[in-house]
Design a protein around this motif. Structure first.
Motif, PDB file in Angstrom:
ATOM      1  N   PHE A 192       0.843  -1.194   0.000  1.00  0.00           N
ATOM      2  CA  PHE A 192       0.000   0.000   0.000  1.00  0.00           C
ATOM      3  C   PHE A 192       0.878   1.244   0.000  1.00  0.00           C
ATOM      4  N   PHE A 193       0.947   1.886  -1.170  1.00  0.00           N
ATOM      5  CA  PHE A 193       1.752   3.097  -1.332  1.00  0.00           C
ATOM      6  C   PHE A 193       0.932   4.350  -1.013  1.00  0.00           C
ATOM      7  N   GLU A 194      -0.340   4.151  -0.649  1.00  0.00           N
ATOM      8  CA  GLU A 194      -1.239   5.248  -0.264  1.00  0.00           C
ATOM      9  C   GLU A 194      -1.933   4.830   1.026  1.00  0.00           C
ATOM     10  N   ALA A 195      -2.419   5.811   1.777  1.00  0.00           N
ATOM     11  CA  ALA A 195      -3.084   5.503   3.048  1.00  0.00           C
ATOM     12  C   ALA A 195      -4.339   4.651   2.848  1.00  0.00           C
ATOM     13  N   SER A 196      -4.622   3.819   3.830  1.00  0.00           N
ATOM     14  CA  SER A 196      -5.833   2.995   3.789  1.00  0.00           C
ATOM     15  C   SER A 196      -6.124   2.458   5.180  1.00  0.00           C
ATOM     16  N   THR A 197      -7.383   2.453   5.553  1.00  0.00           N
ATOM     17  CA  THR A 197      -7.799   1.757   6.783  1.00  0.00           C
ATOM     18  C   THR A 197      -8.574   0.507   6.385  1.00  0.00           C
ATOM     19  N   ARG A 198      -9.676   0.696   5.652  1.00  0.00           N
ATOM     20  CA  ARG A 198     -10.595  -0.400   5.352  1.00  0.00           C
ATOM     21  C   ARG A 198     -10.006  -1.439   4.411  1.00  0.00           C
ATOM     22  N   THR A 199      -9.488  -0.990   3.271  1.00  0.00           N
ATOM     23  CA  THR A 199      -9.059  -1.938   2.237  1.00  0.00           C
ATOM     24  C   THR A 199      -7.888  -2.785   2.727  1.00  0.00           C
ATOM     25  N   ARG A 200      -6.911  -2.114   3.278  1.00  0.00           N
ATOM     26  CA  ARG A 200      -5.719  -2.837   3.732  1.00  0.00           C
ATOM     27  C   ARG A 200      -6.059  -3.846   4.838  1.00  0.00           C
ATOM     28  N   VAL A 231     -18.284  -2.177   5.179  1.00  0.00           N
ATOM     29  CA  VAL A 231     -16.944  -2.531   5.686  1.00  0.00           C
ATOM     30  C   VAL A 231     -16.870  -4.026   5.969  1.00  0.00           C
ATOM     31  N   SER A 232     -17.866  -4.547   6.679  1.00  0.00           N
ATOM     32  CA  SER A 232     -17.876  -5.991   7.004  1.00  0.00           C
ATOM     33  C   SER A 232     -17.882  -6.821   5.727  1.00  0.00           C
ATOM     34  N   ASN A 233     -18.677  -6.412   4.760  1.00  0.00           N
ATOM     35  CA  ASN A 233     -18.777  -7.178   3.513  1.00  0.00           C
ATOM     36  C   ASN A 233     -17.466  -7.164   2.723  1.00  0.00           C
ATOM     37  N   GLY A 234     -16.627  -6.186   2.998  1.00  0.00           N
ATOM     38  CA  GLY A 234     -15.327  -6.132   2.330  1.00  0.00           C
ATOM     39  C   GLY A 234     -14.505  -7.382   2.588  1.00  0.00           C
ATOM     40  N   ILE A 235     -14.657  -7.980   3.758  1.00  0.00           N
ATOM     41  CA  ILE A 235     -13.888  -9.198   4.061  1.00  0.00           C
ATOM     42  C   ILE A 235     -14.357 -10.347   3.168  1.00  0.00           C
ATOM     43  N   ALA A 236     -15.663 -10.557   3.104  1.00  0.00           N
ATOM     44  CA  ALA A 236     -16.194 -11.682   2.303  1.00  0.00           C
ATOM     45  C   ALA A 236     -15.864 -11.519   0.820  1.00  0.00           C
ATOM     46  N   GLU A 255      -6.144  -8.035   4.671  1.00  0.00           N
ATOM     47  CA  GLU A 255      -5.297  -8.809   5.581  1.00  0.00           C
ATOM     48  C   GLU A 255      -6.141  -9.844   6.338  1.00  0.00           C
ATOM     49  N   ILE A 256      -7.284  -9.401   6.849  1.00  0.00           N
ATOM     50  CA  ILE A 256      -8.167 -10.336   7.570  1.00  0.00           C
ATOM     51  C   ILE A 256      -8.659 -11.431   6.618  1.00  0.00           C
ATOM     52  N   ALA A 257      -9.040 -11.032   5.412  1.00  0.00           N
ATOM     53  CA  ALA A 257      -9.553 -12.000   4.432  1.00  0.00           C
ATOM     54  C   ALA A 257      -8.501 -13.065   4.111  1.00  0.00           C
ATOM     55  N   ARG A 310     -35.374  12.465   2.463  1.00  0.00           N
ATOM     56  CA  ARG A 310     -36.813  12.228   2.290  1.00  0.00           C
ATOM     57  C   ARG A 310     -37.258  12.333   0.832  1.00  0.00           C
ATOM     58  N   LEU A 311     -36.396  12.867  -0.039  1.00  0.00           N
ATOM     59  CA  LEU A 311     -36.735  12.943  -1.466  1.00  0.00           C
ATOM     60  C   LEU A 311     -36.592  11.572  -2.146  1.00  0.00           C
ATOM     61  N   ALA A 312     -35.751  10.731  -1.563  1.00  0.00           N
ATOM     62  CA  ALA A 312     -35.514   9.395  -2.136  1.00  0.00           C
ATOM     63  C   ALA A 312     -36.648   8.464  -1.708  1.00  0.00           C
ATOM     64  N   ARG A 313     -36.575   7.221  -2.165  1.00  0.00           N
ATOM     65  CA  ARG A 313     -37.595   6.250  -1.746  1.00  0.00           C
ATOM     66  C   ARG A 313     -37.493   6.001  -0.237  1.00  0.00           C
ATOM     67  N   GLU A 314     -38.621   5.610   0.340  1.00  0.00           N
ATOM     68  CA  GLU A 314     -38.668   5.435   1.795  1.00  0.00           C
ATOM     69  C   GLU A 314     -37.647   4.399   2.284  1.00  0.00           C
ATOM     70  N   ASP A 315     -37.404   3.364   1.453  1.00  0.00           N
ATOM     71  CA  ASP A 315     -36.498   2.285   1.858  1.00  0.00           C
ATOM     72  C   ASP A 315     -35.098   2.477   1.256  1.00  0.00           C
ATOM     73  N   VAL A 316     -34.739   3.718   0.968  1.00  0.00           N
ATOM     74  CA  VAL A 316     -33.441   4.000   0.328  1.00  0.00           C
ATOM     75  C   VAL A 316     -32.284   3.486   1.188  1.00  0.00           C
ATOM     76  N   MET A 317     -31.229   3.024   0.504  1.00  0.00           N
ATOM     77  CA  MET A 317     -29.991   2.636   1.195  1.00  0.00           C
ATOM     78  C   MET A 317     -28.999   3.782   1.062  1.00  0.00           C
ATOM     79  N   VAL A 318     -28.346   4.143   2.159  1.00  0.00           N
ATOM     80  CA  VAL A 318     -27.293   5.163   2.113  1.00  0.00           C
ATOM     81  C   VAL A 318     -25.943   4.469   2.246  1.00  0.00           C
ATOM     82  N   MET A 319     -25.103   4.672   1.226  1.00  0.00           N
ATOM     83  CA  MET A 319     -23.796   4.011   1.202  1.00  0.00           C
ATOM     84  C   MET A 319     -22.680   5.056   1.123  1.00  0.00           C
ATOM     85  N   HIS A 320     -21.509   4.638   1.511  1.00  0.00           N
ATOM     86  CA  HIS A 320     -20.318   5.505   1.425  1.00  0.00           C
ATOM     87  C   HIS A 320     -19.112   4.578   1.533  1.00  0.00           C
ATOM     88  N   PRO A 321     -18.140   4.709   0.617  1.00  0.00           N
ATOM     89  CA  PRO A 321     -16.984   3.807   0.698  1.00  0.00           C
ATOM     90  C   PRO A 321     -16.093   4.097   1.900  1.00  0.00           C
TER      91      PRO A 321
END
Ligand code: CP
Length: 324
Positions: free
Chosen positions: A63-71, A302-307, A75-77, A266-277
């Motif tokens: 990893f030549f750049e910073a990372s918390t999640r990916t790195r 984040v958890s799904n990143g392992i699988a 490693e755990i995977a 509230r403009l999105a659908r009621e069951d909208v998913m909010v994601m962020h990498p």
């Protein structure tokens, strides 16, 4: 021949050899990764969180750049697959003495490593290395410049599928700094391949690349219309480290126009998913009440990143068994 276009990511049998980008990978491969990840997701719930699939393999995180999640999740995977894992601390490596990426890789290759996970600030770095390595060595892209972040895209698809399995019914909005985002590009390719109904990119004109419509997306420069009726919102961080000049008046102004607040949600659908990498910048692209709210699946991503990373490494290693 199962790899007629000569995709560098596939071997002659059409199996995954490297994982560099979602661009050009067909639906069969994407679904295979998602299905494999399904079976690996349960490993984390067991008392002994290990399977022996990669026993005897050596995997190196470069990893030549910073990372918390990916790195960390790579490693755990790798450990859950019983591989031997080494993470090179680039700040303490010979890179600081001027060693090139190519020489670093060839040095590590001489130590008989089987797989490398590479994150680098240079777009195309992972492709460059994949062309150089020996036939038994595989490269996984952990994010290169503004080009691609394919395992992030796949964990995003996996998370979406857990909540909304019918991709063909979905309207997805990707919001923020599209220009500098490798996640946006990788998500767009994967969403298109999986056949979503509509992809919108939402953000200020200065952060949306010219001609992006050619990737099959609709452009919205106004947040309210961009969010109306969507099923999934993927928020992006402002990639200040990749901006060469000031593209925004201020962070406060950005939040006022493009921040995801409860009111806008509230403009999105009621069951909208909010994601962020991740990493998220609270109060700049997203309000804390939304990031921590009931529609947010950010920590599930984040958890799904392992699988997903277990699935990618296992598929590559499985294909590699036939190689010299
Ligand atoms: N999503 C992502 O790539 O996060 P990191 O930079 O922490 O790895």
């Amino acid at each position: 021949m199962l790899n007629p276009g000569g995709n560098i990511q596939l071997d002659g049998e059409g199996r995954l050899r490297h994982f560099l980008t979602t661009d050009g990978l067909d639906r069969r491969i994407l679904i295979e990764i998602l299905d494999h990840a399904e079976s690996f997701a349960v490993v984390g719930d067991r008392p002994v969180k290990k399977v022996p699939l990669l026993r005897g393999k050596t995997i190196v995180n470069l990893f030549f750049e910073a990372s918390t999640r990916t790195r960390t999740t790579f490693e755990i995977a790798a450990k859950r697959l019983s591989a031997d894992v080494q993470s090179l601390s680039v700040n303490l490596s010979s890179t600081t003495k001027g060693e090139s990426l190519r020489d670093t890789l060839q040095t590590m290759e001489a130590m008989h490593c089987d797989m490398f996970v590479i994150r680098h600030s240079g777009s195309g770095a992972a492709h460059f290395i994949a062309r150089l390595v020996a036939p038994h060595v595989s490269i996984i892209n952990g994010g290169d410049g503004r080009n691609a972040h394919p395992t992030q895209a796949l964990l995003d698809m996996f998370t979406i599928r857990q909540h909304k399995p019918d991709f063909a019914a979905l309207r997805v909005a990707i919001v923020g700094d599209i220009t500098h985002s490798r996640v946006a590009r990788s998500d767009i390719y994967a969403l298109n391949t999986l056949g979503v109904r509509e992809i919108r990119v939402v953000g200020p004109k200065t952060l949306i690349p010219a001609g992006i419509e050619s990737l099959g997306v609709k452009v919205y420069t106004e947040m309210e219309s961009g969010l109306r009726g969507v099923d999934v919102i993927i928020m992006l961080r402002l990639q200040r480290e990749r901006m060469r000049s000031a593209l925004l008046p201020s962070e406060q102004e950005y939040f006022r126009c493009y921040g995801l607040t409860e009111e806008r949600l509230r403009l999105a659908r009621e069951d909208v998913m909010v994601m962020h990498p991740g990493p998220i910048n609270r109060g700049i692209e997203i309000d804390s009440r939304v990031a921590d709210g009931e529609r947010s699946v950010i920590l599930q991503q984040v958890s799904n990143g392992i699988a997903i990373r277990m699935a990618v490494m296992a598929l590559i290693a499985g294909a590699g068994r036939g190689r010299a």
